[in-house]
Design a protein around this motif. Sequence first.
Motif, mmCIF file in Angstrom:
data_model
loop_
_atom_site.group_PDB
_atom_site.id
_atom_site.type_symbol
_atom_site.label_atom_id
_atom_site.label_comp_id
_atom_site.label_asym_id
_atom_site.label_seq_id
_atom_site.Cartn_x
_atom_site.Cartn_y
_atom_site.Cartn_z
ATOM 1 N N UNK A 50 -26.664 88.809 -4.231
ATOM 2 C CA UNK A 50 -25.821 87.939 -5.057
ATOM 3 C C UNK A 50 -25.749 86.534 -4.463
ATOM 4 N N UNK A 51 -25.465 86.446 -3.167
ATOM 5 C CA UNK A 51 -25.308 85.128 -2.547
ATOM 6 C C UNK A 51 -26.650 84.458 -2.264
ATOM 7 N N UNK A 52 -27.741 85.215 -2.255
ATOM 8 C CA UNK A 52 -29.074 84.637 -2.006
ATOM 9 C C UNK A 52 -29.698 84.060 -3.269
ATOM 10 N N UNK A 55 -30.049 80.060 -7.765
ATOM 11 C CA UNK A 55 -29.393 79.355 -8.875
ATOM 12 C C UNK A 55 -27.876 79.497 -8.856
ATOM 13 N N UNK A 56 -27.309 80.021 -7.776
ATOM 14 C CA UNK A 56 -25.858 80.207 -7.702
ATOM 15 C C UNK A 56 -25.177 78.834 -7.744
ATOM 16 N N UNK A 57 -24.058 78.757 -8.440
ATOM 17 C CA UNK A 57 -23.305 77.501 -8.465
ATOM 18 C C UNK A 57 -21.969 77.703 -7.749
ATOM 19 N N UNK A 62 -17.439 80.997 -5.447
ATOM 20 C CA UNK A 62 -16.009 81.289 -5.292
ATOM 21 C C UNK A 62 -15.634 82.616 -5.933
ATOM 22 N N UNK A 63 -16.180 82.906 -7.107
ATOM 23 C CA UNK A 63 -15.913 84.174 -7.792
ATOM 24 C C UNK A 63 -16.374 85.346 -6.933
ATOM 25 N N UNK A 64 -17.574 85.239 -6.380
ATOM 26 C CA UNK A 64 -18.099 86.301 -5.527
ATOM 27 C C UNK A 64 -17.258 86.506 -4.277
ATOM 28 N N UNK A 69 -13.477 89.476 -1.025
ATOM 29 C CA UNK A 69 -12.289 89.476 -0.175
ATOM 30 C C UNK A 69 -11.225 90.400 -0.775
ATOM 31 N N UNK A 70 -11.265 90.624 -2.074
ATOM 32 C CA UNK A 70 -10.309 91.516 -2.717
ATOM 33 C C UNK A 70 -10.504 92.981 -2.359
ATOM 34 N N UNK A 71 -11.687 93.335 -1.878
ATOM 35 C CA UNK A 71 -11.924 94.718 -1.465
ATOM 36 C C UNK A 71 -11.171 95.015 -0.178
#
Length: 141
Positions: A50-52, A55-57, A62-64, A69-71
Amino acid sequence: MFRAAARLSVSGFRTLARSRPACTAPVASRCYSHATKETDEEFDSRWVTYFSNPDIDSWELRKGMNTLIGYDLVPEPKILDSALRACRRLDDLASAIRILEAVKNKSGSHKDIYPYVIQELRPTLDELGISTPEELGIDGR
């Protein structure tokens, strides 16, 4: 007056006779998932991927991180490495420092977790030129 009292008592009796017993309990049923459980390695791989994503913006970053962190866990250093590299690609130093602060907060009373994570991330932090909150003097203490 007697007629009004008799009318109320008869209508009250009808309502009482029509009502259901109060002691009925709902039938308990559970729906169990038959999906396979995700292993720790698959979980880590999913977040590293996901973080790799090139095209991540900023919003997805922040959503990821908010989801992660919510886990009920402290993210593995390899996931954080990938997230910090995403911050560098986005030229977002504030998010990188916020990630480190969130990991420190998430470590809670386990004082040995955060130093371990920093030790594992030290080569990445040096390579990317990211300072820890303690090095910046913003560790809140």
